[in-house]
Design a protein around this motif. Structure first.
Motif, PDB file in Angstrom:
ATOM      1  N   SER A  69       0.849  -1.196   0.000  1.00  0.00           N
ATOM      2  CA  SER A  69       0.000   0.000   0.000  1.00  0.00           C
ATOM      3  C   SER A  69       0.885   1.247   0.000  1.00  0.00           C
ATOM      4  O   SER A  69       2.083   1.187   0.290  1.00  0.00           O
ATOM      5  CB  SER A  69      -0.872   0.010   1.257  1.00  0.00           C
ATOM      6  N   ASP A 110      -2.376   8.605   6.811  1.00  0.00           N
ATOM      7  CA  ASP A 110      -2.909   7.943   5.619  1.00  0.00           C
ATOM      8  C   ASP A 110      -3.960   8.809   4.923  1.00  0.00           C
ATOM      9  O   ASP A 110      -4.271   9.930   5.351  1.00  0.00           O
ATOM     10  CB  ASP A 110      -3.417   6.531   5.943  1.00  0.00           C
ATOM     11  N   HIS A 111      -4.481   8.274   3.846  1.00  0.00           N
ATOM     12  CA  HIS A 111      -5.441   8.962   2.990  1.00  0.00           C
ATOM     13  C   HIS A 111      -6.655   9.483   3.774  1.00  0.00           C
ATOM     14  O   HIS A 111      -7.209  10.525   3.451  1.00  0.00           O
ATOM     15  CB  HIS A 111      -5.904   7.950   1.928  1.00  0.00           C
ATOM     16  N   ASN A 112      -7.052   8.714   4.777  1.00  0.00           N
ATOM     17  CA  ASN A 112      -8.253   9.082   5.536  1.00  0.00           C
ATOM     18  C   ASN A 112      -7.958   9.927   6.767  1.00  0.00           C
ATOM     19  O   ASN A 112      -8.813  10.077   7.638  1.00  0.00           O
ATOM     20  CB  ASN A 112      -9.010   7.812   5.937  1.00  0.00           C
ATOM     21  N   MET A 197       1.400   9.179  -3.719  1.00  0.00           N
ATOM     22  CA  MET A 197       0.066   8.763  -4.170  1.00  0.00           C
ATOM     23  C   MET A 197       0.220   7.506  -5.015  1.00  0.00           C
ATOM     24  O   MET A 197       1.130   7.432  -5.846  1.00  0.00           O
ATOM     25  CB  MET A 197      -0.572   9.877  -5.008  1.00  0.00           C
ATOM     26  N   ASP A 198      -0.640   6.543  -4.799  1.00  0.00           N
ATOM     27  CA  ASP A 198      -0.552   5.311  -5.598  1.00  0.00           C
ATOM     28  C   ASP A 198      -1.421   5.427  -6.853  1.00  0.00           C
ATOM     29  O   ASP A 198      -2.054   6.453  -7.091  1.00  0.00           O
ATOM     30  CB  ASP A 198      -0.898   4.081  -4.749  1.00  0.00           C
ATOM     31  N   ASN A 200      -4.154   4.302  -7.554  1.00  0.00           N
ATOM     32  CA  ASN A 200      -5.594   4.467  -7.314  1.00  0.00           C
ATOM     33  C   ASN A 200      -5.943   5.819  -6.690  1.00  0.00           C
ATOM     34  O   ASN A 200      -7.074   6.030  -6.242  1.00  0.00           O
ATOM     35  CB  ASN A 200      -6.102   3.349  -6.397  1.00  0.00           C
ATOM     36  N   GLN A 202      -4.724   7.004  -3.889  1.00  0.00           N
ATOM     37  CA  GLN A 202      -4.651   7.006  -2.422  1.00  0.00           C
ATOM     38  C   GLN A 202      -3.376   7.745  -1.992  1.00  0.00           C
ATOM     39  O   GLN A 202      -2.285   7.466  -2.509  1.00  0.00           O
ATOM     40  CB  GLN A 202      -4.581   5.566  -1.897  1.00  0.00           C
ATOM     41  N   ALA A 204      -0.617   9.167   1.092  1.00  0.00           N
ATOM     42  CA  ALA A 204      -0.059   8.932   2.433  1.00  0.00           C
ATOM     43  C   ALA A 204       1.195   9.790   2.572  1.00  0.00           C
ATOM     44  O   ALA A 204       1.760  10.253   1.576  1.00  0.00           O
ATOM     45  CB  ALA A 204       0.286   7.453   2.643  1.00  0.00           C
ATOM     46  N   GLY A 234      -7.049  13.031   2.116  1.00  0.00           N
ATOM     47  CA  GLY A 234      -7.375  12.397   0.840  1.00  0.00           C
ATOM     48  C   GLY A 234      -8.313  13.211  -0.042  1.00  0.00           C
ATOM     49  O   GLY A 234      -8.353  13.045  -1.257  1.00  0.00           O
ATOM     50  N   LYS A 297      -4.453  16.126  -4.940  1.00  0.00           N
ATOM     51  CA  LYS A 297      -5.039  14.795  -5.186  1.00  0.00           C
ATOM     52  C   LYS A 297      -5.157  14.457  -6.673  1.00  0.00           C
ATOM     53  O   LYS A 297      -5.308  13.300  -7.034  1.00  0.00           O
ATOM     54  CB  LYS A 297      -6.381  14.646  -4.484  1.00  0.00           C
TER      55      LYS A 297
END
Ligand code: SD4
Length: 332
Positions: A69, A110-112, A197-198, A200, A202, A204, A234, A297
């Motif tokens: 991740s 993290d993203h959230n 960012m990955d 998808n 997301q 971090a 995020g 983002k």
């Protein structure tokens, strides 16, 4: 200073990556016609402060390519620099405080918006992993000092002693005058902050440091403070900082950058505005470097610093290099 700068650029190039000055030269990933001063990456992207960010990015990239991740990536990426005991500003190889103790600060998010941090912590190789464990295994965000050390030991982290003669000699030498100059210039800088960012989308981020060399025992900088040294949201983007932490804390620097992006500002402009808030607050600032990195983002990214000489490592599917973003001031 000039000599130091030349040396720095030479080292950068020898490191196998190109150093470019200013965002505008970084065109291969640019979104043409966006009218923004930042560039944009369509795929996964990692930004890390300073030249040591190159090896951190390489590891973080490998983790994401291997199916890890983005949170795994930002943890394991900066852990490479924590384990480099020749690095005098991150991890146990860092310079001590004025009492001769190496005290470490780190955080992760993290993203959230989940977050973990440790501050004023001694004797552990990977404060970043302890910060993540605080996030995942406790109801808290931050543990500090001997409480953090005890919790880490009780939760499977093994303490490590590190005596580096060269570091001790330098500290003993410093003690003779005990002159504290909290500068973070071209030769003397520290902290690795990483935002990523990955594929998808997301996000971090992570940040880890031994802090300002020869600080007062107990001093905590911006690096473990969510909203100061690092902020990830995020819905909007991520930012991290390096430099004189007090200036960043006083302006909630990384939070400022992310909130400005949320309000529609371009990432580079957001970093610039955060720097300018610092300069408005402390106009007499002499030699106190602060640099910010931002990742929106949508993949747009940029940076800005008080003084020139700040650089960051960028990794995308097509780019792997050091970038020197713009600054408000030039070292005299
Ligand atoms: C601190 N922000 O402890 C860190 C130090 C740093 O470049 O980043 N220096 O204040």
């Amino acid at each position: 200073m000039q000599q130091g700068r030349r040396k720095f650029i030479k080292v950068g190039l020898a490191g196998g990556a190109a150093l470019v000055t200013g965002c505008a030269t970084d065109t291969s990933d640019a979104t043409p016609g966006s009218g923004s001063t930042s560039l944009r990456s369509d795929g996964p992207i990692i930004l890390s402060t300073w030249e040591h960010g190159l090896s951190a990015n390489a590891k973080a990239w490998e983790v994401m390519q291997g199916g890890g991740s983005v949170l795994d990536a930002v943890e394991q990426g900066v852990a490479v620099v924590e384990s480099d005991f020749t690095n005098r500003s991150v991890g146990l190889g860092g310079r001590p405080d004025r009492d001769g103790k190496v005290t470490l600060d780190a955080c992760i998010q993290d993203h959230n918006g989940r977050a973990g941090a440790v501050a004023f912590m001694q004797h552990f190789e990977h404060p970043i992993s302890i910060a993540r464990a605080v996030m995942e295994r406790t109801p808290h965000v931050m543990l500090a000092g001997i409480g953090a050390e005890r919790w880490a030991t009780e939760n499977g982290f093994t303490p490590k002693e590190m005596e580096i003669p060269e570091v001790r000699t330098e500290w003993l030498d410093w003690l003779k005058k005990s002159e504290y100059k909290p500068i973070a210039n071209i030769e003397n800088h520290d902290t690795i902050g990483m935002i990523a960012m990955d594929r998808n989308g997301q996000l971090a981020g992570s940040c880890t440091t031994s802090g300002m060399a020869y600080k007062i025992h107990g001093r905590v900088g911006d690096s473990p403070i969510i909203g100061a040294g690092l902020f990830v949201d995020g819905e909007s983007g991520a930012a991290c900082s390096t430099g004189v932490g007090e200036l960043v804390i006083r302006t909630a620097g990384s939070h400022t950058v992310v909130e400005l992006m949320r309000a529609g500002m371009d990432p580079t402009e957001a970093c610039k505005e955060a720097v300018r808030r610092i300069l408005r607050q402390v106009p007499e600032n002499k030699g106190m470097q602060v640099g910010f990195l931002a990742l929106r983002k949508d993949g747009a990214y940029g940076g800005w610093s008080v003084y020139n000489g700040f650089n960051y490592a960028l990794k995308t599917t097509t780019l792997d290099k050091l970038i020197e973003p713009g600054s408000d001031r030039t070292w005299e």
